[in-house]
Design an enzyme around this catalytic site. Structure first.
Site, PDB file in Angstrom:
ATOM      1  N   GLY A 213       2.969  -3.127   3.476  1.00 39.03           N
ATOM      2  CA  GLY A 213       3.896  -4.244   3.519  1.00 39.03           C
ATOM      3  C   GLY A 213       3.230  -5.559   3.848  1.00 39.03           C
TER       4      GLY A 213
ATOM      5  CG  LEU B 135      10.080 -10.466 -10.683  1.00 33.95           C
ATOM      6  CD1 LEU B 135      10.685  -9.175 -10.147  1.00 33.95           C
ATOM      7  CD2 LEU B 135       9.045 -10.166 -11.763  1.00 33.95           C
TER       8      LEU B 135
ATOM      9  CG  LEU C  93      -1.680  -4.112  -4.329  1.00 32.35           C
ATOM     10  CD1 LEU C  93      -2.510  -3.983  -5.605  1.00 32.35           C
ATOM     11  CD2 LEU C  93      -0.194  -4.221  -4.677  1.00 32.35           C
ATOM     12  CB  ALA C  94      -6.875  -5.937  -1.770  1.00 33.63           C
TER      13      ALA C  94
ATOM     14  CG  ASP D  38      -0.480  -8.568   6.756  1.00 32.38           C
ATOM     15  OD1 ASP D  38      -1.512  -8.178   6.185  1.00 32.38           O
ATOM     16  OD2 ASP D  38       0.663  -8.267   6.367  1.00 32.38           O
TER      17      ASP D  38
ATOM     18  CB  CYS E 102      -0.895   0.007   1.246  1.00 30.80           C
ATOM     19  SG  CYS E 102      -1.859  -1.508   1.455  1.00 30.80           S
TER      20      CYS E 102
ATOM     21  CB  SER F  82      12.377 -10.008  -6.871  1.00 30.25           C
ATOM     22  OG  SER F  82      13.644  -9.525  -7.281  1.00 30.25           O
ATOM     23  N   GLY F  83      14.636 -12.229  -7.060  1.00 31.30           N
ATOM     24  CA  GLY F  83      15.940 -12.662  -6.553  1.00 31.30           C
ATOM     25  C   GLY F  83      16.823 -11.515  -6.124  1.00 31.30           C
TER      26      GLY F  83
END
Length: 609
Positions: free
Chosen positions: A78, A261, A51-52, A102, A2, A374-375
């Site tokens: 987060g 990714l 952002l759900a 959370d 968010c 992601s790495g």
């Protein structure tokens, strides 16, 4: 994931400033396209864009709890990957929950543990809690700085936000960038707490910032500490694998479509393979590629191999549902995309086509997935970059990524106007910042000189370099409403590997020995043996030619603000070279100059030097 923002003013009734708070919140709409909300107390206002990802119907924010002594309200950005364990612990202590998010776990955790909640969290987060019981704002940021968080003290309180643009939307915030701000912009180092904008600061990773009527106070709850490593090689490799298995399992929790990714390097391939083992259905993977890259690609020391063949090896090996996002030079050079990238970062501190391609990659991914693993950060943790293995750099008292010959960051400031370059004296600035960073590193009695120097190099990457890349990845992904998770930044793994001596990190004579050893059983042999190659850059000569054309347009226009900072003669020389004679450093100078021009036009900063 968010976007958060807020305003605390102890001498002002903020219920009368709803329009300002809503404007601050609206700047975060890209970070939270699903919902918006504001919350007001007399002296505190909180804004949230959502952002759900977890508990889509129940995790609305700002979230508040009423107590007999006043409300406690929170805006949170987060993910807490251990929220289920914390929830069970809180229920055992008598807490009741109305959602499965959370977010509520974090809020109720504060009610029980106060600021000590930070020590219990595993995840990536930036959140602010207004505790009306004691008239105090509490701001907490994750240990590695995965989620951005800024604040600006005012005469009677503070402004804060996920990004500077949220703070800048408030009339109390100035838009001044002074000499130190410019130094930070051009130095390719991320100095702790420095936000470039005068008067604005970053919440330092691993830090709690509290604001009450007595002022602003900061407390560190986590930092990298030097500890003796006693595990042998087999135990160390096994421990890394156990941690990675647990981390990936935790970070695959979501109520929305996920993906990975994939670049075909060891880092992203390991995350892909471990994710494939956890999921019941084929893991979805995405990679970036460029039109005619195979024809234009020329191997060099920095990029010895193309990604695509290795990407496809991994996708076939794990049976992933794979998509290549193929971009052309016109997309990468598009001025509208450049404006979007600069707006996402709030500053002209990007890395050219690698930012544009990342933005476009994420934009395409967002059409199919909401969360991506992601790495990122494995090179900083396990010692993957070339500079870690360069004997000359190992002995150099300078930031390693700037000391490398042919570094992509080397010489990026050379287009600065001569008078400005003299005033900024970037060499001295970098020397001072380097000395400050090295002084933070604790030396163990058992460490010899070389082992300690390698610890210092690791510390510099984990506290000064990785934050540049984490900020880039967060800004490019959240600009299109995509949540990117970074498993390698789990603080347990970072602490463990940081304290593993260099001899173990290179036990097979190569880079990232521990990661290779821990994951080779799930990877194709081609990737196990692949030499490090960084995030790809287009090799299409038409891209460089497009940059030159844009630079010539700038030179033909009146742009006093830009040429107060940039050497017009140098820019003119680069812009009029034959396209095939433009070198990598010069292409970078063109890109950064174009970014600077866009930023000056969009933000209209007051440059005070």
């Amino acid at each position: 994931m968010c976007g958060i923002t807020g305003w605390v003013a102890f001498d002002r009734d903020l219920t009368r400033d709803r329009e300002v708070v809503e404007a601050m919140t609206e700047t975060m709409s890209c970070r939270g396209p699903d919902a918006a909300g504001v919350w007001f107390d007399r002296h505190a206002a909180l804004g949230h864009r959502r952002l759900a990802v977890i508990d889509i119907p129940g995790g609305a924010q700002p979230m508040s709890v009423s107590t007999p002594n006043g409300d406690v309200a929170m805006v949170y950005s987060g993910e807490a990957y251990n929220f289920t364990e914390l929830r069970d612990e809180l229920i055992a202590k008598g807490e009741t929950f109305t959602t499965s998010s959370d977010t509520e776990v974090v809020l109720r955790g504060y009610l029980v543990w106060g600021e000590a909640l930070a020590d219990r969290l595993n995840g990536m987060y930036a959140f602010a809690i207004w505790d009306s019981r004691v008239r105090k704002l509490v701001m907490i940021r994750d240990r590695m700085g995965i989620k951005p968080f800024y604040f600006s003290p005012t005469r009677d309180g503070v402004l804060f936000g996920s990004e500077p643009k949220a703070i800048l939307a408030n009339p109390l915030a100035g838009r001044t960038v002074d000499a130190d701000g410019l130094r930070e912009m051009f130095a390719s180092v991320k100095t702790p707490r420095h936000a470039v904008w005068k008067g604005m600061r970053e919440v330092e990773p691993g830090t709690i910032v509290t604001v009450d009527e007595r002022g602003v106070r900061e407390r560190t709850y986590w930092r990298l500490e030097s500890k003796l490593h006693t595990d042998d090689q087999d135990t160390t490799v096994g421990r890394v694998r156990d941690l990675l298995d647990d981390i990936v399992r935790r970070q695959l929790v979501a109520d929305v479509p996920e993906c990975v990714l994939l670049s075909g390097g060891l880092d992203s391939s390991a995350i892909t393979a471990l994710s494939a083992r956890e999921l019941r259905e084929p893991v979805r993977t995405f990679a970036v590629d460029f039109v005619e890259q195979a024809e234009n690609f020329k191997p060099n020391e920095l990029r010895p191999t193309m990604d695509t063949p290795y990407v496809h090896d991994v996708a076939q090996h794990v049976g992933s549902d794979h998509t290549d996002i193929v971009l052309d030079h016109t997309q990468l050079a598009d001025l509208d995309i450049r404006r979007k990238v600069v707006a996402a970062r709030d500053l002209p501190m990007g890395i050219g086509d690698m930012d544009a391609s990342l933005y476009l990659l994420f934009k395409a991914i967002r059409e199919q997935s909401t969360v991506a693993l992601s790495g990122e950060s494995a090179d900083e943790i396990f010692g993957g970059y070339r500079q870690f293995h360069d004997q000359a750099v190992q002995k150099t008292d300078a930031f390693p990524w700037l000391a490398m010959v042919n570094s992509p960051l080397e010489g990026s400031d050379l287009v600065l106007a001569p008078e400005l370059r003299t005033k900024l004296d970037l060499d001295t600035y970098l020397e001072d910042r380097y000395g400050e960073a090295v002084a933070e590193v604790e030396r163990l009695d058992a460490e010899d000189e070389f082992t300690h120097r390698m610890r210092v190099m690791s510390y510099l990457h984990l506290t000064r370099f990785v934050r540049i890349l984490l900020d880039r990845k967060d800004r490019m992904s959240m600009a299109v409403g995509l949540e990117v998770r970074v498993p390698f930044c789990d603080h347990r793994l970072v602490e463990y590997v940081y304290n593993t001596p260099w001899s173990l990190k290179t036990y097979d004579g190569r880079e990232k020995s521990l990661l290779r050893g821990a994951t080779r059983d799930v990877l194709p042999e081609s990737v196990v043996q692949r030499v490090k190659s960084p995030y790809p850059s287009t090799s299409d000569p038409r891209y460089g030619a497009a940059l030159q054309a844009h630079a010539r347009d700038i030179l033909a226009a009146d742009n006093d603000a830009l040429f107060a900072l940039v050497d017009r003669n140098v820019l003119s020389q680069i812009a009029t070279l034959e396209a095939d004679r433009v070198e990598a450093v010069q292409r970078s100078q063109l890109e950064r100059t174009l970014d600077l021009s866009v930023w000056l036009d969009m933000y209209k900063p007051d440059i005070a030097i």
